[in-house]
Enzyme design. Structure first.
Site, mmCIF file in Angstrom:
data_model
loop_
_atom_site.group_PDB
_atom_site.id
_atom_site.type_symbol
_atom_site.label_atom_id
_atom_site.label_comp_id
_atom_site.label_asym_id
_atom_site.label_seq_id
_atom_site.Cartn_x
_atom_site.Cartn_y
_atom_site.Cartn_z
ATOM 1 N N LYS A 184 0.838 -1.197 0.000
ATOM 2 C CA LYS A 184 0.000 0.000 0.000
ATOM 3 C C LYS A 184 0.879 1.256 0.000
ATOM 4 O O LYS A 184 1.677 1.459 0.913
ATOM 5 C CB LYS A 184 -0.898 0.058 1.241
ATOM 6 N N GLU A 224 11.014 0.922 9.434
ATOM 7 C CA GLU A 224 11.885 2.071 9.123
ATOM 8 C C GLU A 224 11.106 3.296 9.545
ATOM 9 O O GLU A 224 10.159 3.699 8.870
ATOM 10 C CB GLU A 224 12.160 2.151 7.615
ATOM 11 N N CYS A 273 13.532 11.066 6.400
ATOM 12 C CA CYS A 273 13.637 10.484 7.749
ATOM 13 C C CYS A 273 15.033 10.672 8.320
ATOM 14 O O CYS A 273 15.201 10.818 9.524
ATOM 15 C CB CYS A 273 13.270 9.017 7.702
ATOM 16 N N GLU A 278 10.613 15.225 15.646
ATOM 17 C CA GLU A 278 10.846 15.245 14.211
ATOM 18 C C GLU A 278 9.879 16.251 13.572
ATOM 19 O O GLU A 278 8.664 16.158 13.770
ATOM 20 C CB GLU A 278 10.596 13.855 13.641
HETATM 21 P P1 NDP Z 1 2.603 7.473 8.616
HETATM 22 O O1 NDP Z 1 3.183 6.520 9.586
HETATM 23 O O2 NDP Z 1 1.392 8.213 8.994
HETATM 24 O O3 NDP Z 1 2.248 6.735 7.252
HETATM 25 C C1 NDP Z 1 3.093 5.810 6.624
HETATM 26 C C2 NDP Z 1 2.240 4.820 5.863
HETATM 27 O O4 NDP Z 1 1.478 4.041 6.779
HETATM 28 C C3 NDP Z 1 1.226 5.467 4.936
HETATM 29 O O5 NDP Z 1 1.042 4.644 3.805
HETATM 30 C C4 NDP Z 1 -0.022 5.472 5.788
HETATM 31 O O6 NDP Z 1 -1.198 5.539 5.041
HETATM 32 C C5 NDP Z 1 0.096 4.147 6.495
HETATM 33 N N1 NDP Z 1 -0.632 4.029 7.748
HETATM 34 C C6 NDP Z 1 -1.187 5.013 8.504
HETATM 35 N N2 NDP Z 1 -1.774 4.468 9.597
HETATM 36 C C7 NDP Z 1 -1.559 3.134 9.529
HETATM 37 C C8 NDP Z 1 -1.903 2.029 10.382
HETATM 38 N N3 NDP Z 1 -2.556 2.202 11.508
HETATM 39 N N4 NDP Z 1 -1.517 0.786 10.013
HETATM 40 C C9 NDP Z 1 -0.814 0.587 8.876
HETATM 41 N N5 NDP Z 1 -0.474 1.587 8.034
HETATM 42 C C10 NDP Z 1 -0.839 2.847 8.365
HETATM 43 O O7 NDP Z 1 3.800 8.400 8.212
HETATM 44 P P2 NDP Z 1 3.812 9.537 7.123
HETATM 45 O O8 NDP Z 1 3.160 9.094 5.894
HETATM 46 O O9 NDP Z 1 3.284 10.752 7.767
HETATM 47 O O10 NDP Z 1 5.380 9.627 6.822
HETATM 48 C C11 NDP Z 1 6.223 10.412 7.535
HETATM 49 C C12 NDP Z 1 6.957 9.624 8.590
HETATM 50 O O11 NDP Z 1 7.613 8.514 8.027
HETATM 51 C C13 NDP Z 1 8.023 10.446 9.242
HETATM 52 O O12 NDP Z 1 7.972 10.285 10.636
HETATM 53 C C14 NDP Z 1 9.314 9.873 8.698
HETATM 54 O O13 NDP Z 1 10.397 9.997 9.530
HETATM 55 C C15 NDP Z 1 8.957 8.464 8.466
HETATM 56 N N6 NDP Z 1 9.787 7.904 7.403
HETATM 57 C C16 NDP Z 1 10.785 7.036 7.722
HETATM 58 C C17 NDP Z 1 11.630 6.544 6.762
HETATM 59 C C18 NDP Z 1 12.711 5.576 7.099
HETATM 60 O O14 NDP Z 1 13.275 4.982 6.185
HETATM 61 N N7 NDP Z 1 13.040 5.357 8.333
HETATM 62 C C19 NDP Z 1 11.489 6.927 5.368
HETATM 63 C C20 NDP Z 1 10.409 7.810 5.121
HETATM 64 C C21 NDP Z 1 9.595 8.278 6.115
HETATM 65 P P3 NDP Z 1 -1.809 6.961 4.596
HETATM 66 O O15 NDP Z 1 -0.735 7.774 4.007
HETATM 67 O O16 NDP Z 1 -2.760 6.578 3.558
HETATM 68 O O17 NDP Z 1 -2.390 7.550 5.831
#
Ligand code: NDP
Length: 502
Positions: free
Chosen positions: A207, A281, A315, A412
């Site tokens: 997803k 991650e 991130c 963050e």
């Molecule tokens: P989220 O955790 O909100 O979302 C990440 C993904 O998870 C999206 O596809 C989201 O869907 C989905 N999601 C949301 N809620 C759930 C749930 N309860 N169960 C399963 N999946 C869920 O993060 P962001 O999209 O806001 O991304 C930013 C964050 O990601 C930052 O904190 C950043 O640091 C971190 N990040 C880390 C990376 C790494 O490699 N360590 C790389 C990139 C980002 P939807 O978008 O549709 O809500």
């Protein structure tokens, strides 16, 4: 009368510097627009990709994907419900036996094909990614697309060499893998997830993030063109609820998640007690450390790249700048001058350095944290650049006078906001750098190799860059410590997370 010894002047280790001329032209220097004009070949509506075909969601529902640069609607995206996620897993389960038994060299051919097709359509994908995400075309064209292709190429090479993954042990794929990715590098995160999973012989249900599904669904057309067997890869689009279904599905042998620490923790709790393998991650709050003997001009470029690349939606962004006291003022002055030259605005313009924030919600989060920094007494610098009237934009921001107790030093921000702290000794720098709940990355800038080696060993971060920042390679494992998650992506270590010993 006893003579008092004349006081020796205290010698600073830093030579006084001549004031540097500032090459700033303000509004008197105008660039002609340089818009990228390649056709992104967008569709008005995107369906789910299940079992090798595009299918309408059983929910019958769609949601809009907007261009954050101008708030215009780009396309409608299918909303996957429970029955759709079930169908995707069923397809992946059916595809698994044949795919996993395929000789590695054959699986590798599909990955090579995907990589080459992605290269062929790189400009089209770069434009689509910029429109959907808001990041500058310069970055999608020169970073996201080449890196995504590189991940497929790299893992294609591994597919027939899996016996060398864990010398002395035989390995086998896990089964169906459920993957959920964020919006900051939509296509690249997709490549990081898909390529190792497929090379190792797994099948996938993935997803993408709600606000950035388009390049994922465009990649589905490449998977079709590459002749990938139906069901090996399935894409289900939707919001967090769909993600929760992908993660919780009983057919998932492994879950790979990239996103926020908050959601990562919820996933960890929900998977406790199950047999599923998990890699997370998550977020970061990296320290980028400038020692007094560092080449300051290069360091300033590294600082800018570290925090303003991709609007700071990274991130591993170097969001905490730690500068040694004797050079702190000089670094801040250089930094302000450099930031004043950044071009903020239309991401589709080839001259743009900082594009749009991905969503209104993220813009609000950034603004709220910046307000907290001002309230808590840190000093804010923002260049006086004009922002477009429509779209989600935020000025590059630098906070000085920050202490470890400030929210902007601990949380963050995930935006173009840098918090600057100072230190006196190397020990203090290491202590401050490690004084965080996160542990994803760090940077060290110094003239001395011995210091680099010592600090790299003592910094609790998955990646430590020395005299550079934000350098990536598919062969190099990437991942975190502490609340930045566990498991690695890239390299041999990343592949090991997609196999089991037999
Ligand atoms: P989220 O955790 O909100 O979302 C990440 C993904 O998870 C999206 O596809 C989201 O869907 C989905 N999601 C949301 N809620 C759930 C749930 N309860 N169960 C399963 N999946 C869920 O993060 P962001 O999209 O806001 O991304 C930013 C964050 O990601 C930052 O904190 C950043 O640091 C971190 N990040 C880390 C990376 C790494 O490699 N360590 C790389 C990139 C980002 P939807 O978008 O549709 O809500």
């Amino acid at each position: 009368m006893a003579k008092t010894a004349a006081k020796k002047p205290v010698r600073s280790s830093v030579r006084p510097r001549r004031p540097e001329p500032a090459l700033l032209f303000g509004d008197r220097w105008e660039y002609d627009p340089a818009p990228e004009t390649a056709d992104p070949r967008l569709q008005a509506r995107y369906e789910l990709f299940i079992n090798g075909r595009f299918v309408a969601p059983r929910t019958g529902r769609y949601f809009d994907s907007l261009n954050p640069a101008n708030e215009r609607k780009l396309a409608e995206i299918a909303l996957a419900g429970e029955a759709d996620v079930d169908a995707a897993y069923a397809a992946a389960q059916r595809a698994f036996p044949a795919w996993s038994r395929l000789p590695g060299a054959e699986r590798g051919k599909y990955l090579f094909r995907i990589a080459r097709l992605l290269q062929d359509r790189a400009r089209e994908f770069a434009v689509a990614e910029t429109m959907d995400n808001g990041k500058p075309i310069r970055e999608t064209r020169d970073f996201d697309l080449p890196m995504a292709a590189a991940h497929f190429f790299y893992h294609a090479g591994w597919a027939d060499k899996l016996e060398h993954l864990a010398p002395g042990r035989k390995v086998a794929p896990l089964g169906v893998v459920g993957q959920v990715i964020p919006w900051n590098f939509p296509l690249l995160m997709l490549a990081w997830k898909l390529a190792p999973a497929l090379a190792a012989g797994n099948t996938v249900v993935l997803k993408p993030a709600e606000t950035t599904s388009i390049t994922c669904l465009k990649l589905a057309t490449i998977l079709q063109d590459a002749g990938l067997p139906p069901g090996v890869v399935n894409f289900v689009t939707g919001a967090g609820e769909t993600g929760a279904r992908v993660v919780a599905h009983p057919a998932a042998a492994k879950v790979a998640f990239t996103g926020s620490t908050e959601v990562g923790k919820a996933i960890l709790r929900s998977l406790a007690g199950t047999e599923k393998k998990l890699t997370l991650e998550l977020g970061g709050k990296a320290a980028n450390i400038i020692l007094e003997d560092a080449p300051l001009d290069q360091a300033v470029e590294g600082i800018v790249n570290g925090i303003f690349f991709n609007q700071g939606h990274v991130c591993c962004a170097g969001s905490r700048l730690l500068v040694q006291e004797p050079v702190a003022e000089a670094v801040l002055a250089k930094l302000r001058r450099r930031i004043a030259t950044l071009r903020v605005g239309d991401p589709m313009d080839k001259n743009t350095d900082v594009g749009a924030i991905n969503s209104r919600a993220q813009l609000r989060r950034i603004a709220a944290l910046v307000e907290s920094g001002v309230r808590e007494g840190a000093e804010l610098y923002q260049p006086a650049c004009a922002l477009p009237a429509k779209g989600y934009y935020f000025r590059p921001s630098v906070f000085s006078g920050v202490t470890m107790s400030h929210r902007i030093a601990r949380e963050e921000i995930f935006g173009p906001v840098l918090s600057v702290l100072t230190f006196r000794t190397v020990d203090e720098a290491i202590e401050k750098a490690n004084n965080t709940a996160y542990g994803l990355s760090a940077g060290v800038w110094t003239d001395k190799g011995s210091r680099i080696l010592r600090m790299a060993a003592e910094l609790k971060a998955g990646v430590v860059w020395a005299n550079t920042y934000n350098k990536f390679d598919p062969a190099s494992p990437f991942g975190g410590y502490k609340e930045s998650g566990f498991g690695r992506e890239g390299g041999r270590h990343g592949l090991l997370d997609y196999v089991r010993a037999v």
